[in-house]
Scaffold this active site. Structure first.
Site, PDB file in Angstrom:
ATOM      1  N   SER A 108      51.679  26.859  -9.432  1.00 52.64           N
ATOM      2  CA  SER A 108      50.325  26.889  -9.983  1.00 52.64           C
ATOM      3  C   SER A 108      49.674  28.258  -9.822  1.00 52.64           C
ATOM      4  CB  SER A 108      49.492  25.788  -9.320  1.00 52.64           C
ATOM      5  OG  SER A 108      48.258  25.607  -9.949  1.00 52.64           O
ATOM      6  N   ASP A 245      45.420  29.315 -15.147  1.00 54.91           N
ATOM      7  CA  ASP A 245      46.170  29.723 -13.968  1.00 54.91           C
ATOM      8  C   ASP A 245      47.645  29.748 -14.339  1.00 54.91           C
ATOM      9  OD1 ASP A 245      46.365  26.984 -14.233  1.00 54.91           O
ATOM     10  OD2 ASP A 245      46.442  26.583 -12.090  1.00 54.91           O
ATOM     11  N   ASP A 247      50.268  27.833 -14.138  1.00 51.64           N
ATOM     12  CA  ASP A 247      50.921  26.740 -14.864  1.00 51.64           C
ATOM     13  C   ASP A 247      49.996  26.097 -15.880  1.00 51.64           C
ATOM     14  OD1 ASP A 247      49.275  25.386 -13.067  1.00 51.64           O
ATOM     15  OD2 ASP A 247      50.714  23.770 -12.728  1.00 51.64           O
ATOM     16  N   ASP A 249      47.237  24.353 -15.807  1.00 54.07           N
ATOM     17  CA  ASP A 249      46.637  23.034 -15.679  1.00 54.07           C
ATOM     18  C   ASP A 249      45.144  23.131 -15.375  1.00 54.07           C
ATOM     19  OD1 ASP A 249      46.733  23.836 -13.031  1.00 54.07           O
ATOM     20  OD2 ASP A 249      47.702  22.005 -12.287  1.00 54.07           O
TER      21      ASP A 249
END
Length: 447
Positions: A108, A245, A247, A249
């Site tokens: 992440s 960010d 990833d 999400d």
């Protein structure tokens, strides 16, 4: 110590998180998630289970993905390798192709040396704690060892990104024509799909942070570093900036003047818009205890109830599922729109935020004015026992501070879930008051 944290297994790649661990976790996952009525029915029909595997672009994701794919295939699971895509894209694809489960390799917003393994169940939903505990226990169980034609196959998921982009575009209530958007992709998983999707939706797009090289993910860019995005929005005269960010999400934004619009403000904007078109189920928003008091006041003024959960998007999602609510999220930018996603989706959130600008003809600053943000001060008191949060002297001090603030602010103390630390959060009508009370409470916690 538990292997799984609040968002999968995470750590330094080739430190605690090795290829051996990734392979073993995949094998254990095949054992545990290969059980159940649907899985047993598929196996009885002579069909192998299927899993979607994806990653963000950090370099360690290459060998960890290979290890996970090997562990699954050696356990008789067919692997659809989706390559580099956002975490919410992986979750969507699991549901879209009716896969039995999936694995996302990502850390992440963490720096490049870290990585993580997130496991999703059928339908692209995060695993409950009890299933993660079973997978951890299954590390010590016998592995599945099929032979010959029973071993799994590893195939490239060639249209993974296209499927996700089509899904995003189909969700939009309004096109983005006429708006100039700056996207910061954090040199992460959305570097390809986010710019293309915003462009396909009609926006003029300027892109920064979209040149991943495996080691620059989140490095001075993305949702945890908004200065460059704000500067680029102002420099180009853009209408809005959207930051993901690593990833993708999560989503944060900046307005045309470079002012930050956080997850609470984004949720406020989307909640009002969804209520207007009858899409906000039960006229309720789900948020965490860290959400700003200003969000609570703004939603009350709009006739929208707020359900409050512990910190963590998994707890938000659990409450949303329990109450069948359609919108929830965190101040950090994890926003869940359950009509279209089973997890936080930064690209989806950004698209719908900009679509509301296009629909109303309002600037982001005008939309965000629905909520007045109370000054919020967070002090991390390190090196103390987490149990200090429940000490009688600390509890008494919190009660005194809360009484002094009345309805003009609030106090929240909570122990860290991972460190010897207690977090002290204070909101008040002025920064000076919030800082003073937070400092006084921090001193009490230190003893």
């Amino acid at each position: 110590m538990a292997l799984f944290g609040t968002d999968g297994v995470r750590g330094l790649a080739n430190g605690p998180l090795t290829a051996d661990l990734a392979l073993s976790l995949a094998q254990a996952t095949a054992v545990v998630l290969g059980q159940g009525r649907i899985a047993e029915a598929r196996k009885a029909a002579g069909k192998r289970l299927t899993a979607v595997v994806a990653r963000d672009p950090r370099v360690s994701g290459e060998f960890l993905t290979a290890a996970v794919a090997a562990g699954l295939a050696s356990s008789g699971v067919d692997v659809m390798d989706a390559g580099v895509i956002p975490t919410p894209a992986a979750a969507f694809l699991i549901s879209d192709i009716d896969a039995d489960f999936g694995v996302m390799i990502s850390a992440s917003h963490n720096p490049a040396p870290d990585n993580g393994i997130k496991i999703f169940a059928r339908g692209g939903v995060k695993l409950p704690d009890v299933v993660e505990e079973r997978i951890e226990a299954a590390l010590a169980w016998p592995k599945l060892q099929p032979t010959g034609a029973e071993v799994g196959r590893i195939r490239r998921f060639s249209d993974a990104e296209d499927r996700y982009a089509i899904h995003l575009l189909a969700s939009l209530p309004h096109r983005l024509d006429g708006l100039h958007v700056v996207l910061d992709c954090a040199h992460g998983a959305a570097s390809g799909v986010s710019p293309q999707t915003f462009s396909d939706a009609g926006a003029k797009v300027t892109v920064i942070g979209a040149d991943p090289d495996g080691i620059n993910i989140n490095d001075g860019v993305g949702s945890t570093h908004l200065d460059k995005l704000a500067a680029e929005v102002v420099r180009t005269g853009a209408d809005v900036g959207i930051a993901h960010d690593g990833d993708a999400d999560r989503c944060l934004a900046v307005d045309a003047n470079g002012a930050v619009v956080d997850g609470d403000q984004i949720m406020a904007i989307l909640a009002v818009a969804m209520k207007e078109r009858g899409a906000l189920r039960s006229d309720t928003l789900v948020a965490t205890v860290m959400s700003n008091l200003g969000l609570h006041r703004a939603m009350a003024a709009q006739g929208i109830a707020i359900e409050t959960t512990s910190v963590g998007d998994r707890y938000v999602l659990e409450r949303m599922n329990e109450g069948r609510f359609s919108l929830g999220g965190e101040q950090s930018g994890h926003v869940i729109m359950s009509e279209f996603a089973t997890t936080g989706d930064g690209v989806l959130t950004g698209l719908h935020l900009v679509a509301e600008m296009a629909r109303t003809g309002k600037t982001l600053a005008e939309l965000a004015s629905v909520m007045t943000v109370f000054p919020q001060v967070l002090v991390n008191v390190r090196g103390v026992e987490r149990s200090r949060a429940g000490d009688p002297d600390v509890v008494a001090a919190v009660e005194v501070a809360s009484a002094a603030l009345g309805d003009t602010g609030r106090v929240l103390l909570r122990p860290s879930g991972t460190e010897q630390m207690v977090r002290v959060m204070v909101e008040a009508e002025s920064s000076e008051t919030a800082e003073r009370i937070a400092g006084e409470l921090a001193d009490v916690v230190r003893g």
